[in-house]
Motif scaffolding. Sequence first.
Motif, PDB file in Angstrom:
ATOM      1  N   UNK A 245       0.835  -1.208   0.000  1.00  0.00           N
ATOM      2  CA  UNK A 245       0.000   0.000   0.000  1.00  0.00           C
ATOM      3  C   UNK A 245       0.865   1.252   0.000  1.00  0.00           C
ATOM      4  N   UNK A 246       0.399   2.274  -0.743  1.00  0.00           N
ATOM      5  CA  UNK A 246       1.107   3.553  -0.779  1.00  0.00           C
ATOM      6  C   UNK A 246       1.136   4.197   0.595  1.00  0.00           C
TER       7      UNK A 246
ATOM      8  N   UNK B 204      -8.076   7.433  -3.564  1.00  0.00           N
ATOM      9  CA  UNK B 204      -9.007   7.170  -2.456  1.00  0.00           C
ATOM     10  C   UNK B 204      -9.097   5.664  -2.253  1.00  0.00           C
ATOM     11  N   UNK B 205      -8.673   5.204  -1.092  1.00  0.00           N
ATOM     12  CA  UNK B 205      -8.675   3.777  -0.755  1.00  0.00           C
ATOM     13  C   UNK B 205      -8.022   2.940  -1.853  1.00  0.00           C
ATOM     14  N   UNK B 206      -6.871   3.456  -2.327  1.00  0.00           N
ATOM     15  CA  UNK B 206      -6.074   2.730  -3.297  1.00  0.00           C
ATOM     16  C   UNK B 206      -6.477   2.917  -4.744  1.00  0.00           C
TER      17      UNK B 206
ATOM     18  N   UNK C 124      -5.511   3.596   5.059  1.00  0.00           N
ATOM     19  CA  UNK C 124      -6.452   3.037   4.087  1.00  0.00           C
ATOM     20  C   UNK C 124      -6.020   3.306   2.646  1.00  0.00           C
ATOM     21  N   UNK C 125      -4.828   3.847   2.470  1.00  0.00           N
ATOM     22  CA  UNK C 125      -4.276   4.201   1.170  1.00  0.00           C
ATOM     23  C   UNK C 125      -5.081   5.302   0.487  1.00  0.00           C
ATOM     24  N   UNK C 126      -5.578   6.242   1.312  1.00  0.00           N
ATOM     25  CA  UNK C 126      -6.225   7.452   0.801  1.00  0.00           C
ATOM     26  C   UNK C 126      -5.284   8.622   1.050  1.00  0.00           C
ATOM     27  N   UNK C 127      -5.232   9.530   0.082  1.00  0.00           N
ATOM     28  CA  UNK C 127      -4.402  10.720   0.235  1.00  0.00           C
ATOM     29  C   UNK C 127      -4.845  11.491   1.476  1.00  0.00           C
TER      30      UNK C 127
END
Length: 195
Positions: free
Chosen positions: A6-7, A22-24, A43-46
Amino acid sequence: VEPNGKLRMVISNRPRSIGPVYKGKPFGYPGGTRPGIIFFNDEESENGGLSFGGGRQADGSFRAGAQLAFDQYDQDQVLFLQYSDNNGQRRMGLTVADRADVSIYDFVMRRDSVNKMPDGPAKTAALARLMEPVNGVPLMAPRVYVGRDPSKAAIVNLSDRMGRSRLRMLVDSTGSARIEFLDETGRVIQRIPGA
């Protein structure tokens, strides 16, 4: 990236920069527009970042800017330190804002749907509805600004929940200091020192 792929943070130049995530999943607009550093939550959201740019235009004028921002959960920036310069018209400062509890992803999906409508009264009305407060809360309301405005005044501006300035302390470009109390229409109702 995290061990699971994940980012967590992206550092990039302009061409390799990513668009919102948003959420990947990418959404909103494509990448290639914002060099800098983008932060991501669990959650991999900016959830914030550092962006910057600037340069001289073909006509000799220039633009420059930089911003360090932190986002509200599931929303956009609510705390940001910003410098903006449009050929000498400068604004720099710290802003604290409120945002409605509306998913930024859902908002952008609705906005994109409305933007696909044919131009006309129905689209205009739909765009107006989209921008209306949610449960009485504006989509974005600046609450505190501390900085320097384009008129070269050092300013502290405090606003109500609707984003309307209610108390302003400033030292203008001539060195004159004052405190202003404003009503909800933006009219100064008291000034210290008085007029």
